[in-house]
Design a protein around this motif. Structure first.
Motif, mmCIF file in Angstrom:
data_model
loop_
_atom_site.group_PDB
_atom_site.id
_atom_site.type_symbol
_atom_site.label_atom_id
_atom_site.label_comp_id
_atom_site.label_asym_id
_atom_site.label_seq_id
_atom_site.Cartn_x
_atom_site.Cartn_y
_atom_site.Cartn_z
ATOM 1 N N SER A 16 -30.902 -44.635 31.689
ATOM 2 C CA SER A 16 -31.545 -45.401 32.767
ATOM 3 C C SER A 16 -30.711 -46.636 33.086
ATOM 4 C CB SER A 16 -32.957 -45.818 32.355
ATOM 5 O OG SER A 16 -33.744 -44.698 32.010
ATOM 6 N N PRO A 17 -29.492 -46.447 33.603
ATOM 7 C CA PRO A 17 -28.625 -47.604 33.853
ATOM 8 C C PRO A 17 -29.202 -48.580 34.865
ATOM 9 C CG PRO A 17 -27.726 -45.624 34.875
ATOM 10 C CD PRO A 17 -28.849 -45.182 33.998
ATOM 11 N N PRO B 132 -29.090 -52.643 33.660
ATOM 12 C CA PRO B 132 -27.711 -52.694 34.168
ATOM 13 C C PRO B 132 -26.773 -53.535 33.313
ATOM 14 C CG PRO B 132 -29.181 -54.022 35.534
ATOM 15 C CD PRO B 132 -30.052 -53.242 34.607
ATOM 16 N N GLU B 133 -27.272 -54.649 32.772
ATOM 17 C CA GLU B 133 -26.387 -55.520 32.002
ATOM 18 C C GLU B 133 -26.008 -54.886 30.665
ATOM 19 O OE1 GLU B 133 -28.907 -59.107 32.276
ATOM 20 O OE2 GLU B 133 -27.115 -60.053 33.119
ATOM 21 N N LEU B 134 -26.988 -54.283 30.004
ATOM 22 C CA LEU B 134 -26.685 -53.612 28.745
ATOM 23 C C LEU B 134 -25.779 -52.408 28.977
ATOM 24 C CD1 LEU B 134 -30.080 -53.659 26.790
ATOM 25 C CD2 LEU B 134 -28.149 -55.224 26.621
ATOM 26 N N ASN B 135 -26.017 -51.697 30.071
ATOM 27 C CA ASN B 135 -25.182 -50.541 30.373
ATOM 28 C C ASN B 135 -23.746 -50.969 30.652
ATOM 29 O OD1 ASN B 135 -24.098 -48.386 32.566
ATOM 30 N ND2 ASN B 135 -25.528 -47.415 31.147
ATOM 31 N N ALA B 136 -23.572 -52.065 31.394
ATOM 32 C CA ALA B 136 -22.224 -52.562 31.681
ATOM 33 C C ALA B 136 -21.520 -52.997 30.401
ATOM 34 C CB ALA B 136 -22.297 -53.724 32.667
ATOM 35 N N GLY C 205 -32.662 -45.938 12.199
ATOM 36 C CA GLY C 205 -31.505 -45.364 12.866
ATOM 37 C C GLY C 205 -31.917 -44.514 14.051
ATOM 38 N N GLU C 206 -33.028 -43.786 13.905
ATOM 39 C CA GLU C 206 -33.548 -42.968 15.000
ATOM 40 C C GLU C 206 -33.970 -43.846 16.172
ATOM 41 O OE1 GLU C 206 -34.691 -39.347 16.808
ATOM 42 O OE2 GLU C 206 -33.516 -39.790 15.022
ATOM 43 N N ALA C 207 -34.606 -44.972 15.880
ATOM 44 C CA ALA C 207 -35.044 -45.875 16.944
ATOM 45 C C ALA C 207 -33.850 -46.456 17.697
ATOM 46 C CB ALA C 207 -35.895 -47.002 16.353
ATOM 47 N N VAL C 208 -32.803 -46.820 16.957
ATOM 48 C CA VAL C 208 -31.596 -47.342 17.601
ATOM 49 C C VAL C 208 -30.983 -46.278 18.500
ATOM 50 C CG1 VAL C 208 -29.237 -48.133 17.178
ATOM 51 C CG2 VAL C 208 -31.105 -49.034 15.800
ATOM 52 N N PHE C 209 -30.906 -45.055 17.992
ATOM 53 C CA PHE C 209 -30.342 -43.955 18.767
ATOM 54 C C PHE C 209 -31.117 -43.759 20.068
ATOM 55 C CE2 PHE C 209 -30.243 -39.432 19.870
ATOM 56 C CZ PHE C 209 -28.883 -39.189 19.916
ATOM 57 N N GLU C 210 -32.441 -43.686 19.976
ATOM 58 C CA GLU C 210 -33.261 -43.473 21.164
ATOM 59 C C GLU C 210 -33.130 -44.639 22.144
ATOM 60 O OE1 GLU C 210 -34.924 -40.847 22.071
ATOM 61 O OE2 GLU C 210 -34.458 -39.711 20.271
ATOM 62 N N ALA C 211 -32.988 -45.851 21.606
ATOM 63 C CA ALA C 211 -32.853 -47.016 22.478
ATOM 64 C C ALA C 211 -31.556 -46.960 23.274
ATOM 65 C CB ALA C 211 -32.908 -48.296 21.643
ATOM 66 N N ILE C 212 -30.458 -46.586 22.617
ATOM 67 C CA ILE C 212 -29.181 -46.504 23.322
ATOM 68 C C ILE C 212 -29.191 -45.347 24.311
ATOM 69 C CG2 ILE C 212 -26.689 -46.269 23.051
ATOM 70 C CD1 ILE C 212 -27.750 -48.885 22.052
ATOM 71 N N LEU D 117 -25.782 -55.024 20.949
ATOM 72 C CA LEU D 117 -26.311 -54.025 21.875
ATOM 73 C C LEU D 117 -27.427 -53.225 21.223
ATOM 74 C CD1 LEU D 117 -26.177 -52.402 24.525
ATOM 75 C CD2 LEU D 117 -24.431 -50.965 23.439
ATOM 76 N N CYS D 118 -27.222 -52.795 19.988
ATOM 77 C CA CYS D 118 -28.251 -52.010 19.296
ATOM 78 C C CYS D 118 -29.523 -52.821 19.094
ATOM 79 C CB CYS D 118 -27.713 -51.527 17.955
ATOM 80 S SG CYS D 118 -26.438 -50.264 18.086
ATOM 81 N N GLU D 119 -29.352 -54.069 18.707
ATOM 82 C CA GLU D 119 -30.525 -54.900 18.449
ATOM 83 C C GLU D 119 -31.289 -55.179 19.741
ATOM 84 O OE1 GLU D 119 -31.387 -59.163 16.282
ATOM 85 O OE2 GLU D 119 -29.834 -57.833 15.512
#
Length: 307
Positions: free
Chosen positions: A204-205, A209-213, A191-198, A130-132
């Motif tokens: 923005s679900p 939608p698939e990543l959010n699910a 780590g900051e980029a991963v945080f902002e991405a999640i 998910l993070c990647e």
């Protein structure tokens, strides 16, 4: 296909199960011995099933099949919820019969289970894909979930195992703590980029939608492990031998509670808290409006008298 099926011999190991039957070893000295070991053998088997399903789910996630991955993760959650109920069967043991057995099996523990002790670590690895994926899809995500144009979902098979640097950033939680400047955040810029991405995936679900699910499935599974299995294990030990007692591995029963309170996905926990603080700040003018409208309507009429 056949390769997706569990190996019965590897899972059940019937020859080992048979060797635990008292008739095969002579009469047991303790009334609760067979019941105690049978429940633990069942726990090991169900943990094996959960780990097998997590491996399948991780493969689906790495291949970009997020819907299938989320479904497998939710199946694991149901297994873990069942495991919580399964171990509580031991609460029916007669304490005066169990305590002599507890003394004799000192030095052993359910924590020594090969399968059970892998559950937390195996589940934590499910966050890596998910993070990647999020970091690759949401390069322009901001703190409120707004994003720059990004590519569509990656094609099947486009993911690989996370880099060591990314895994360190994830393990450290990624993203800033409230009192930290971004440059001081755990995991550094990656780590900051991963945080902002999640944050973008949660904020923005509709865009993802698939990543959010998938993220929601991880939450459900985390809750099943911590609140379903670990918490009930702690409650079982407290209820059977008391909260001030020590278990067969000389560990305090109270120590089991720490496992319930330590999140599997601290990064997701921080993301949710971050979004909550952001909403509180942006919508502060609306705080308490609902109760104010209710109060403005005056007191509610009294209920009819009870017959």
């Amino acid at each position: 296909g056949k390769e997706m099926c569990l190996d019965y011999e590897s899972l059940v190991q019937p020859e080992l199960c048979a060797s635990t039957v008292p008739a095969a070893q002579g009469a047991t000295e303790h009334v609760e011995d067979f019941f105690f070991r049978t429940v633990h053998l069942g726990t090991e088997c169900w943990a094996f099933c959960a780990l097998s399903r997590l491996r399948v789910a991780r493969g689906e996630a790495l291949a970009g099949r997020w819907g299938d991955a989320a479904a497998h993760v939710r199946t694991v959650a149901r297994v873990l919820e069942y495991l919580g109920n399964h171990v509580t069967m031991l609460s029916s043991m007669c304490l005066s019969d169990y305590l002599p057995l507890k003394v004799e099996i000192d030095g052993t523990s359910g924590a020594g289970s090969v399968q059970v002790r892998e559950l937390r670590g195996a589940l934590s690895l499910m966050l890596d894909p998910l993070c990647e994926a999020a970091a690759g899809m949401c390069p322009g995500v901001g703190a409120r979930g707004t994003k720059a144009p990004s590519p569509a979902l990656p094609k099947k098979g486009s993911f690989r195992s996370s880099s060591k640097k990314l895994r360190v950033a994830i393990a450290q939680g990624g993203g800033p703590a409230q009192a930290q400047r971004p440059a001081e955040a755990p995991g550094g810029s990656e780590g900051e980029a991963v945080f902002e991405a999640i944050v973008g995936v949660y904020g923005s679900p509709g865009e993802f939608p698939e990543l959010n699910a998938y993220a929601k499935a991880l939450e459900v599974c985390e809750g099943a492990l911590l609140g379903g299995f670990y918490h009930r294990h702690w409650a079982l030990a407290r209820g059977v031998i008391g909260s001030e007692a020590r278990g067969t591995m000389n560990g305090a029963v109270a120590g089991l509670r720490a496992a319930c309170e330590t999140p599997v996905f601290p990064l997701l926990d921080r993301v949710r808290a971050h979004l909550g603080r952001d909403a509180d700040a942006r919508l502060s003018a609306n705080k308490g409006k609902l109760l104010q409208r209710i109060a403005a309507q005056g007191p509610a009429p009294p209920p009819p008298p009870f017959p």
